[in-house]
Design an enzyme around this catalytic site. Structure first.
Site, short mmCIF file in Angstrom:
data_model
loop_
_atom_site.label_atom_id
_atom_site.label_comp_id
_atom_site.label_asym_id
_atom_site.label_seq_id
_atom_site.Cartn_x
_atom_site.Cartn_y
_atom_site.Cartn_z
N VAL A 60 -2.85 -1.23 -5.45
CA VAL A 60 -4.08 -1.72 -4.64
C VAL A 60 -3.56 -3.32 -4.15
CG1 VAL A 60 -5.81 -0.25 -5.49
CG2 VAL A 60 -5.32 -2.18 -6.78
N ARG A 117 -0.21 -5.23 -2.86
CA ARG A 117 0.51 -5.19 -1.43
C ARG A 117 1.64 -4.12 -1.46
NH1 ARG A 117 -3.17 -7.61 0.08
NH2 ARG A 117 -3.36 -9.67 1.23
N ASP A 123 -2.91 2.57 -1.61
CA ASP A 123 -4.07 1.89 -0.56
C ASP A 123 -3.30 1.14 0.10
OD1 ASP A 123 -6.85 1.60 0.48
OD2 ASP A 123 -6.53 -0.42 -0.42
N GLU A 171 1.85 -0.81 7.76
CA GLU A 171 0.57 -0.23 8.09
C GLU A 171 0.30 -0.44 9.67
OE1 GLU A 171 -2.31 -2.50 5.55
OE2 GLU A 171 -1.30 -1.65 3.80
N HIS A 192 -5.77 1.10 3.29
CA HIS A 192 -6.14 -0.28 3.13
C HIS A 192 -7.68 -0.51 3.09
CE1 HIS A 192 -3.82 -4.34 3.10
NE2 HIS A 192 -5.09 -4.41 2.52
N SER A 242 -9.44 -0.11 -0.20
CA SER A 242 -10.23 -0.08 -1.52
C SER A 242 -11.21 -1.19 -1.86
CB SER A 242 -8.95 -0.33 -2.57
OG SER A 242 -8.25 -1.46 -2.31
#
Length: 326
Positions: A231, A233, A257, A262, A281, A283
């Site tokens: 959670v 990077r 996450d 991305e 992404h 959380s």
């Protein structure tokens, strides 16, 4: 050029200006911009509010920042705005530390429970209308090791301890009497400590020292029944090494996450692995989080206008807010 009574604020927000800026607009000239217009909007600006915290446009537009004194980013991580020009400048950098602590800690506990209670497989069996009795694992007494001992890591430690887990930390400074972790091991001891953990949680800031720290050596050091939760990077992980470790059953599963790319590409094997939980992404993004981010900026703006010390000032060499400056 704007006078001292009317500071100029540039808000990097893409095509969707944030709600809740009315109070600031009454006392400042606010320029909303996307990546393409950032350089023009920075000329003459006193403050930059990086509301679009996933943007990577700031380094390329930095040459136009001719009177900037403060940059605030709407996230806990500051890697998109840490670059040589920022480090070498007198510009103060602040972040949104504190907004995401509780939601992310709840996400981590949820991932632990999902693995222990085999929820993902239960949902797959439910889709197939199959009744298949299984035994599940206990959470109480399991060892979680959290890499990253800042506010989010501490919230995670408290949440997991409340569930009966034993928690230790990996941080910059070793200590044996930490109020949340009990024991914090130095980051140099990561590989030697990984074999004792049932759950490994990555929440460290992205720095030159932490980039790619979870690689083939780290996954090989974990016990085969361990689960990895990221959670922090995406760049903390060497993705190819994680995929290889999952395929080889070197670790039992992963909840992810954040990713080095991305959105996660549709052809990534991670999407289709039964022992992997993927979330986009999110959380820390509990209902109302965007409004809280604007409120935090507004609070700091009031301090800035009054000439008072700002909250959450980032050490630009470390890449995060030192604990002593919390």
């Amino acid at each position: 050029m704007f006078g001292e009574d009317s500071p100029a604020i540039t808000v990097l927000c893409g095509d969707q200006p944030p709600d809740g800026m009315e109070r600031i607009e009454r006392s400042a000239t606010v320029r909303y911009t996307d990546d393409d217009g950032l350089a023009d909007a920075l000329t003459g600006a006193d403050v930059l509010f990086v509301y679009d915290f996933l943007s990577t446009a700031v380094p390329g537009a930095w040459h136009a920042a001719d009177r900037l004194s403060w940059v605030h980013i709407a996230s806990a991580g500051v890697d998109p705005v840490i670059f040589p020009g920022m480090r070498d400048s007198d510009v103060v950098l602040t972040n949104s530390r504190g907004v995401f602590d509780a939601p992310i800690s709840e996400y981590v506990l949820g991932a632990v429970l999902a693995f222990a209670k085999d929820f993902a497989r239960s949902l797959r069996l439910q889709d197939e209308a199959r009744w298949l009795h299984r035994e599940t694992e206990r959470v109480e007494g399991r060892h979680a090791m959290v890499m990253g001992t800042g506010p989010i890591g501490r919230a995670i430690a408290r949440m997991l301890r409340a569930a009966g887990m034993r928690v230790t930390g990996i941080g910059r400074t070793a200590r044996t009497d930490d109020p949340d972790f009990g024991v914090v091991h130095p980051s140099t001891a990561l590989l030697s400590r990984l074999p004792g953990a049932d759950y490994v949680v990555a929440v460290a800031p992205l720095t030159e020292q932490t980039k790619g720290v979870f690689d083939s050596r780290a996954f090989a050091a974990m016990k085969t029944g361990a689960r990895f939760i990221n959670v922090g990077r995406g760049e903390l992980v060497v993705t190819e090494d994680l995929i290889a470790a999952l395929r080889a059953n070197e670790i039992a599963g992963a909840a992810l996450d954040v990713f080095d790319t991305e959105p996660l590409p549709a052809d990534s094997p991670l999407w289709r692995m039964e022992n992997v939980l993927v979330s986009p992404h999110m959380s820390g993004d509990a209902v109302g989080w965007r409004s809280v981010l604007v409120e935090r900026f507004a609070e700091n703006f009031d301090l800035w206008r009054a000439g008072r010390p700002l909250q959450n000032v980032v050490d630009k060499n470390l890449g995060y807010v030192p604990s002593t400056a919390a």
